[in-house]
Design a protein around this motif. Structure first.
Motif, PDB file in Angstrom:
ATOM      1  N   ILE A   1      -0.479  -7.559   4.943  1.00 16.67           N
ATOM      2  CA  ILE A   1      -1.562  -6.763   5.509  1.00 16.67           C
ATOM      3  C   ILE A   1      -1.009  -6.089   6.763  1.00 16.67           C
ATOM      4  CG2 ILE A   1      -3.831  -6.808   6.597  1.00 16.67           C
ATOM      5  CD1 ILE A   1      -4.446  -9.240   4.844  1.00 16.67           C
ATOM      6  N   PRO A   2      -1.016  -4.769   6.785  1.00 17.05           N
ATOM      7  CA  PRO A   2      -0.437  -4.081   7.946  1.00 17.05           C
ATOM      8  C   PRO A   2      -1.302  -4.182   9.197  1.00 17.05           C
ATOM      9  CG  PRO A   2      -1.367  -2.502   6.426  1.00 17.05           C
ATOM     10  CD  PRO A   2      -1.503  -3.848   5.786  1.00 17.05           C
ATOM     11  N   LEU A   3      -0.639  -4.284  10.315  1.00 14.42           N
ATOM     12  CA  LEU A   3      -1.292  -4.202  11.611  1.00 14.42           C
ATOM     13  C   LEU A   3      -0.754  -2.946  12.265  1.00 14.42           C
ATOM     14  CD1 LEU A   3      -2.986  -5.293  13.943  1.00 14.42           C
ATOM     15  CD2 LEU A   3      -0.999  -6.632  14.649  1.00 14.42           C
ATOM     16  N   PHE A   4      -1.580  -1.926  12.346  1.00 14.48           N
ATOM     17  CA  PHE A   4      -1.170  -0.634  12.870  1.00 14.48           C
ATOM     18  C   PHE A   4      -1.620  -0.527  14.302  1.00 14.48           C
ATOM     19  CE2 PHE A   4      -2.082   4.017  13.221  1.00 14.48           C
ATOM     20  CZ  PHE A   4      -0.773   4.432  13.165  1.00 14.48           C
ATOM     21  N   ILE A   5      -0.652  -0.538  15.232  1.00 12.10           N
ATOM     22  CA  ILE A   5      -0.964  -0.491  16.671  1.00 12.10           C
ATOM     23  C   ILE A   5      -0.611   0.873  17.207  1.00 12.10           C
ATOM     24  CG2 ILE A   5      -0.435  -1.478  18.925  1.00 12.10           C
ATOM     25  CD1 ILE A   5       0.219  -4.086  17.488  1.00 12.10           C
TER      26      ILE A   5
ATOM     27  N   TRP B   1      -0.233   6.297   6.068  1.00 14.32           N
ATOM     28  CA  TRP B   1      -0.050   6.347   4.621  1.00 14.32           C
ATOM     29  C   TRP B   1       0.339   4.973   4.077  1.00 14.32           C
ATOM     30  CZ3 TRP B   1       4.126   5.631   1.325  1.00 14.32           C
ATOM     31  CH2 TRP B   1       3.940   6.078   0.015  1.00 14.32           C
ATOM     32  N   LEU B   2       1.277   4.291   4.767  1.00 16.75           N
ATOM     33  CA  LEU B   2       1.704   2.961   4.337  1.00 16.75           C
ATOM     34  C   LEU B   2       0.534   1.981   4.347  1.00 16.75           C
ATOM     35  CD1 LEU B   2       4.019   1.065   3.515  1.00 16.75           C
ATOM     36  CD2 LEU B   2       4.425   0.675   5.960  1.00 16.75           C
ATOM     37  N   THR B   3      -0.308   2.058   5.366  1.00 15.65           N
ATOM     38  CA  THR B   3      -1.490   1.196   5.446  1.00 15.65           C
ATOM     39  C   THR B   3      -2.398   1.416   4.237  1.00 15.65           C
ATOM     40  OG1 THR B   3      -1.407   1.135   7.851  1.00 15.65           O
ATOM     41  CG2 THR B   3      -3.526   0.624   6.837  1.00 15.65           C
ATOM     42  N   LEU B   4      -2.664   2.668   3.900  1.00  8.50           N
ATOM     43  CA  LEU B   4      -3.494   2.976   2.732  1.00  8.50           C
ATOM     44  C   LEU B   4      -2.862   2.440   1.447  1.00  8.50           C
ATOM     45  CD1 LEU B   4      -4.567   6.651   3.509  1.00  8.50           C
ATOM     46  CD2 LEU B   4      -6.028   4.622   3.520  1.00  8.50           C
ATOM     47  N   GLU B   5      -1.565   2.629   1.302  1.00  8.30           N
ATOM     48  CA  GLU B   5      -0.871   2.161   0.100  1.00  8.30           C
ATOM     49  C   GLU B   5      -0.913   0.641  -0.015  1.00  8.30           C
ATOM     50  OE1 GLU B   5       0.561   3.871  -2.534  1.00  8.30           O
ATOM     51  OE2 GLU B   5      -0.572   5.482  -1.574  1.00  8.30           O
ATOM     52  N   LEU B   6      -0.674  -0.054   1.086  1.00 12.43           N
ATOM     53  CA  LEU B   6      -0.679  -1.516   1.032  1.00 12.43           C
ATOM     54  C   LEU B   6      -2.068  -2.068   0.762  1.00 12.43           C
ATOM     55  CD1 LEU B   6       1.850  -2.384   3.877  1.00 12.43           C
ATOM     56  CD2 LEU B   6       2.216  -2.471   1.399  1.00 12.43           C
ATOM     57  N   PHE B   7      -3.093  -1.472   1.349  1.00 18.67           N
ATOM     58  CA  PHE B   7      -4.449  -1.931   1.062  1.00 18.67           C
ATOM     59  C   PHE B   7      -4.846  -1.630  -0.383  1.00 18.67           C
ATOM     60  CE2 PHE B   7      -5.299  -2.292   5.713  1.00 18.67           C
ATOM     61  CZ  PHE B   7      -5.716  -3.612   5.683  1.00 18.67           C
ATOM     62  N   ALA B   8      -4.396  -0.506  -0.935  1.00 13.51           N
ATOM     63  CA  ALA B   8      -4.670  -0.188  -2.343  1.00 13.51           C
ATOM     64  C   ALA B   8      -3.987  -1.203  -3.252  1.00 13.51           C
ATOM     65  CB  ALA B   8      -4.202   1.230  -2.666  1.00 13.51           C
ATOM     66  N   ARG B   9      -2.771  -1.576  -2.919  1.00 14.70           N
ATOM     67  CA  ARG B   9      -2.057  -2.581  -3.710  1.00 14.70           C
ATOM     68  C   ARG B   9      -2.725  -3.945  -3.589  1.00 14.70           C
ATOM     69  NH1 ARG B   9       4.072  -1.637  -1.949  1.00 14.70           N
ATOM     70  NH2 ARG B   9       4.318  -3.633  -3.016  1.00 14.70           N
ATOM     71  N   ARG B  10      -3.218  -4.284  -2.409  1.00 17.11           N
ATOM     72  CA  ARG B  10      -3.958  -5.544  -2.204  1.00 17.11           C
ATOM     73  C   ARG B  10      -5.228  -5.563  -3.046  1.00 17.11           C
ATOM     74  NH1 ARG B  10      -3.368 -10.560   0.542  1.00 17.11           N
ATOM     75  NH2 ARG B  10      -2.014 -10.225   2.255  1.00 17.11           N
ATOM     76  N   ALA B  11      -5.916  -4.429  -3.081  1.00 20.27           N
ATOM     77  CA  ALA B  11      -7.164  -4.334  -3.856  1.00 20.27           C
ATOM     78  C   ALA B  11      -6.914  -4.570  -5.343  1.00 20.27           C
ATOM     79  CB  ALA B  11      -7.817  -2.980  -3.633  1.00 20.27           C
ATOM     80  N   LYS B  12      -5.713  -4.279  -5.805  1.00 21.57           N
ATOM     81  CA  LYS B  12      -5.350  -4.505  -7.211  1.00 21.57           C
ATOM     82  C   LYS B  12      -4.848  -5.925  -7.445  1.00 21.57           C
ATOM     83  CE  LYS B  12      -4.070   0.284  -7.983  1.00 21.57           C
ATOM     84  NZ  LYS B  12      -2.952   1.222  -8.232  1.00 21.57           N
ATOM     85  N   GLY B  13      -4.831  -6.750  -6.383  1.00 23.00           N
ATOM     86  CA  GLY B  13      -4.430  -8.135  -6.519  1.00 23.00           C
ATOM     87  C   GLY B  13      -2.980  -8.420  -6.187  1.00 23.00           C
ATOM     88  N   GLU B  14      -2.240  -7.413  -5.803  1.00 24.67           N
ATOM     89  CA  GLU B  14      -0.838  -7.620  -5.445  1.00 24.67           C
ATOM     90  C   GLU B  14      -0.753  -8.274  -4.068  1.00 24.67           C
ATOM     91  OE1 GLU B  14       3.230  -4.978  -5.065  1.00 24.67           O
ATOM     92  OE2 GLU B  14       1.451  -4.099  -5.987  1.00 24.67           O
ATOM     93  N   MET B  15       0.108  -9.255  -3.938  1.00 25.56           N
ATOM     94  CA  MET B  15       0.261  -9.951  -2.665  1.00 25.56           C
ATOM     95  C   MET B  15       1.290  -9.223  -1.804  1.00 25.56           C
ATOM     96  SD  MET B  15      -2.011 -12.173  -2.802  1.00 25.56           S
ATOM     97  CE  MET B  15      -1.679 -12.925  -1.245  1.00 25.56           C
ATOM     98  N   VAL B  16       0.800  -8.312  -1.012  1.00 25.65           N
ATOM     99  CA  VAL B  16       1.643  -7.574  -0.074  1.00 25.65           C
ATOM    100  C   VAL B  16       1.140  -7.866   1.331  1.00 25.65           C
ATOM    101  CG1 VAL B  16       2.252  -5.740  -1.689  1.00 25.65           C
ATOM    102  CG2 VAL B  16       0.213  -5.499  -0.274  1.00 25.65           C
TER     103      VAL B  16
END
Length: 76
Positions: free
Chosen positions: A72-76, A55-70
């Motif tokens: 990039i998650p690395l999910f291992i 869920w966090l990965t999806l949220e961070l990528f959605a925020r990145r797509a809007k131009g927010e500098m968050v």
């Protein structure tokens, strides 16, 4: 595919803590600190760590797509 039925986990900072906090809100505050670069989630089996990370990965990528500098998650 979004996680529409996702229920955000709560966290406590110490075992004797009586006031759990929303995990995403606290992790979001942590992410805003440029000195922090690694997040380790610990919990019992079945506690929701994997689902929360997805869920966090999806949220961070959605925020990145809007131009927010968050980060990039690395999910291992």
């Amino acid at each position: 595919k979004r996680l529409y039925n996702y229920i955000a986990p709560q966290l406590i900072r110490r075992p004797d803590d009586k006031h759990p906090e929303d995990a995403y809100s606290q992790i979001n505050l942590w992410l805003q600190d440029s000195n922090q670069n690694t997040l380790l989630l610990l919990g019992d089996s079945g506690a929701g760590k994997t689902l929360f990370n997805q869920w966090l990965t999806l949220e961070l990528f959605a925020r990145r797509a809007k131009g927010e500098m968050v980060p990039i998650p690395l999910f291992i």
